[in-house]
Design an enzyme around this catalytic site. Structure first.
Site, mmCIF file in Angstrom:
data_model
loop_
_atom_site.group_PDB
_atom_site.id
_atom_site.type_symbol
_atom_site.label_atom_id
_atom_site.label_comp_id
_atom_site.label_asym_id
_atom_site.label_seq_id
_atom_site.Cartn_x
_atom_site.Cartn_y
_atom_site.Cartn_z
ATOM 1 N N SER A 128 10.322 6.628 5.646
ATOM 2 C CA SER A 128 10.792 6.461 4.262
ATOM 3 C C SER A 128 11.838 7.515 3.918
ATOM 4 C CB SER A 128 9.596 6.599 3.316
ATOM 5 O OG SER A 128 10.033 6.797 1.994
ATOM 6 N N TYR A 153 2.424 10.742 -0.005
ATOM 7 C CA TYR A 153 3.029 9.584 0.666
ATOM 8 C C TYR A 153 4.110 10.062 1.634
ATOM 9 C CZ TYR A 153 6.107 5.572 1.361
ATOM 10 O OH TYR A 153 6.894 4.605 1.930
HETATM 11 N N1 LIG Z 1 9.920 -1.278 0.010
HETATM 12 C C1 LIG Z 1 10.509 -0.083 0.064
HETATM 13 O O1 LIG Z 1 11.427 0.214 -0.715
HETATM 14 C C2 LIG Z 1 10.095 0.934 1.090
HETATM 15 C C3 LIG Z 1 10.788 2.151 1.122
HETATM 16 C C4 LIG Z 1 10.424 3.103 2.080
HETATM 17 C C5 LIG Z 1 9.418 2.835 2.988
HETATM 18 N N2 LIG Z 1 8.737 1.656 2.930
HETATM 19 C C6 LIG Z 1 7.684 1.407 3.920
HETATM 20 O O2 LIG Z 1 7.921 0.161 4.547
HETATM 21 C C7 LIG Z 1 6.698 -0.478 4.874
HETATM 22 C C8 LIG Z 1 6.643 -1.862 4.267
HETATM 23 O O3 LIG Z 1 6.783 -1.721 2.849
HETATM 24 P P1 LIG Z 1 6.660 -2.947 1.861
HETATM 25 O O4 LIG Z 1 7.549 -2.647 0.714
HETATM 26 O O5 LIG Z 1 6.790 -4.228 2.609
HETATM 27 O O6 LIG Z 1 5.151 -2.726 1.376
HETATM 28 P P2 LIG Z 1 3.974 -3.776 1.135
HETATM 29 O O7 LIG Z 1 2.884 -3.029 0.462
HETATM 30 O O8 LIG Z 1 4.502 -5.010 0.467
HETATM 31 O O9 LIG Z 1 3.545 -4.167 2.618
HETATM 32 C C9 LIG Z 1 2.582 -3.459 3.360
HETATM 33 C C10 LIG Z 1 1.545 -4.456 3.852
HETATM 34 O O10 LIG Z 1 0.644 -3.747 4.698
HETATM 35 C C11 LIG Z 1 -0.667 -4.185 4.427
HETATM 36 N N3 LIG Z 1 -1.576 -3.086 4.768
HETATM 37 C C12 LIG Z 1 -1.707 -1.880 4.129
HETATM 38 N N4 LIG Z 1 -2.647 -1.129 4.722
HETATM 39 C C13 LIG Z 1 -3.106 -1.866 5.778
HETATM 40 C C14 LIG Z 1 -4.081 -1.628 6.780
HETATM 41 N N5 LIG Z 1 -4.797 -0.499 6.810
HETATM 42 N N6 LIG Z 1 -4.304 -2.603 7.704
HETATM 43 C C15 LIG Z 1 -3.600 -3.745 7.687
HETATM 44 N N7 LIG Z 1 -2.663 -4.044 6.743
HETATM 45 C C16 LIG Z 1 -2.429 -3.106 5.805
HETATM 46 C C17 LIG Z 1 -0.699 -4.516 2.947
HETATM 47 O O11 LIG Z 1 -1.698 -5.450 2.612
HETATM 48 C C18 LIG Z 1 0.716 -5.079 2.728
HETATM 49 O O12 LIG Z 1 0.729 -6.488 2.820
HETATM 50 C C19 LIG Z 1 5.601 0.474 4.389
HETATM 51 O O13 LIG Z 1 5.226 1.288 5.472
HETATM 52 C C20 LIG Z 1 6.295 1.296 3.322
HETATM 53 O O14 LIG Z 1 5.679 2.555 3.172
HETATM 54 C C21 LIG Z 1 9.076 0.686 2.009
#
Ligand SMILES: NC(=O)c1ccc[n+]([C@@H]2O[C@H](COP(=O)([O-])OP(=O)(O)OC[C@H]3O[C@@H](n4cnc5c(N)ncnc54)[C@H](O)[C@@H]3O)[C@@H](O)[C@H]2O)c1
Length: 321
Positions: A128, A153
């Protein structure tokens, strides 16, 4: 090629899975469908993937060590893409234990499963922009120091990068960490500002604007992020340990995002100005030159194009005329 996508019912995971399948690959997706936000939204995203013959969906928690190891051993994946995590800076202030479980224990399980697979897959994982913490030198570059996270985080995401380094060094596992910068677009996340603002503006409510609106974000459209993730899984010539910024390389004032959103919704947003929230950073801005060079990464979507696409999807999903 065959890929494992963790967090396949999530915002980025569903979009990445769809693109890989459209490109002719096979995808196994896992997700635990936790209730951090609407489970129905996760089910609806997953329903986009389930009918595709090249997709296999499994409800599984990352921390189920035996099941994950067996899955990775059985399929001989070409790549594993770990997008499952507890996301959100603000939630980590009050709920640190969830981050320990999914982001640290869960990530360790993924590393172990990949380490023991024969042949080992390439591991691509979500880091991130928050790892840059309170850094003030803009744009953020992968070579900048990242030793001062200001939320748990961010600390777990930086820990993932360090854990990946160890596994690359000790076990020869090829790892690619992706520092995403504020991703938005269709099928987005209900806890993120653009979704929250859209919801409140449509309800005729004032929106909560933190740091009195004095924030800058490198908003990155999901299709551009997907291109970078897919390239990370498929590109040749990568080193055993890589970290890339995936952003739009164009930081926007929050107030410009709000007025673009208001225009797309045909409304003038009312605002409640509030102080900075703990854990939040004032500005993010990605130097993407490394990803351009090694992944041929080329984000093309300005917010003037991406925000109306998000609004169109949001209204369609919620049945708003
Ligand atoms: N969206 C953003 O702007 C952003 C920015 C920086 C980093 N990220 C990172 O990118 C990744 C995806 O983000 P996103 O926006 O799609 O988030 P999101 O929350 O929509 O997707 C994450 C998915 O992982 C699943 N999950 C969480 N813990 C779990 C576990 N222990 N076992 C199995 N499944 C699990 C959740 O149910 C969810 O569907 C994450 O790692 C997030 O930290 C996202």
């Amino acid at each position: 090629m065959k890929y494992l996508i963790t967090g396949a019912a999530g915002f980025i995971g569903m979009n990445v899975s769809k693109k890989l399948i459209a490109d002719g690959h096979e995808v196994v997706g896992i997700d635990n469908f936790n209730d951090y936000y609407s489970v129905q939204l996760k089910r609806d995203r997953h329903a986009e993937l389930e009918p595709l013959p090249a997709y296999t969906g499994i409800e599984l928690d990352l921390r189920d060590v035996d099941a994950l190891k067996a899955l990775v051993a059985e399929h001989a994946f070409d790549g594993v893409c770990n997008l499952a995590a507890q996301a959100g800076v603000r939630y980590s202030i009050e709920h640190p234990e969830v981050y320990q479980k999914s982001n640290l224990e869960g990530f360790l399980t993924v590393l172990e499963a990949c380490r023991h697979a024969d042949p080992q897959p390439r591991l691509v994982y979500a880091s991130s922009s928050s790892v840059y913490g309170g850094n003030t030198k803009l744009p953020f570059s992968e070579s900048d120091p990242v030793n001062t996270p200001i939320s748990l985080y961010a600390a777990t995401k930086r820990a993932n990068e360090l854990m990946a380094h160890t596994y690359s060094h000790l076990y020869g596992l090829q790892t690619v960490g992706l520092r995403f910068f504020t991703v938005y677009g269709p099928w987005g996340r209900p806890d993120m500002a653009m979704w929250l603002f859209t919801k409140d503006i449509l309800a005729g409510k004032p929106i909560n604007v933190f740091n009195n609106g004095d924030m800058q974000r490198d908003f990155t459209f999901v299709d551009d992020i997907v291109q970078g993730v897919v390239a990370s899984l498929t590109a040749d010539g990568l080193a055993p340990y890589e970290i890339f910024n995936l952003g739009n390389n164009n930081t926007e004032q929050l107030m410009d995002m709000i007025s673009t959103l208001g225009a797309a919704l045909g409304a003038k947003p009312e605002m409640t100005m509030l102080p900075m929230q703990p854990g939040d950073v004032a500005a993010t801005y990605a130097d993407i030159s490394l990803a351009v060079e090694k992944l041929n990464f080329s984000p093309t979507t300005p917010i003037s194009v991406g925000i109306p696409k998000f609004v169109e999807w949001y209204k369609g999903y919620h049945g708003i005329a």
